[in-house]
Scaffold this motif. Structure first.
Motif: not given
Length: 98
Positions: A30-47
């Motif tokens: 999907l070629d996410p940008n840095a902000q999108e990558l950080n948000e997804i990493k946070t979501i996965v980590s929190e879950g």
């Protein structure tokens, strides 16, 4: 591009970073940008962390992550079969009241 993945692993804190890396690899097309990558990493980590802490009361069971990419839209689900938070209403109360 449409794609789907399922990941299951023991509910151990050492697997939290593993889960993040798998999801980052899954969404790479999907070629996410840095902000999108950080948000997804946070979501996965929190879950994953929530499932480890609240899911099994110190016992080790399984956490499952399902990821779906459909028409460039990502859906993620982090699931466990644990006890969860016994008093959700109380858990949702603010820590500080004015």
């Amino acid at each position: 591009m449409n794609n789907e993945m399922h990941l299951q692993f023991p509910a151990k804190s050492i697997n939290e970073s593993f889960a993040r890396l798998v999801i980052i690899g899954f969404i790479a097309p999907l070629d996410p940008n840095a902000q999108e990558l950080n948000e997804i990493k946070t979501i996965v980590s929190e879950g994953v962390t929530n499932a480890i802490i609240h899911g099994y009361e110190g016992k080790v069971h399984k956490i499952t992550i399902t990821g779906v990419i459909e028409d460039a839209l990502l859906s993620l689900e982090v699931a466990d079969r644990g006890v969860g938070i016994r008093d959700v209403k109380k858990a949702m109360e603010p820590l500080y009241t004015s």
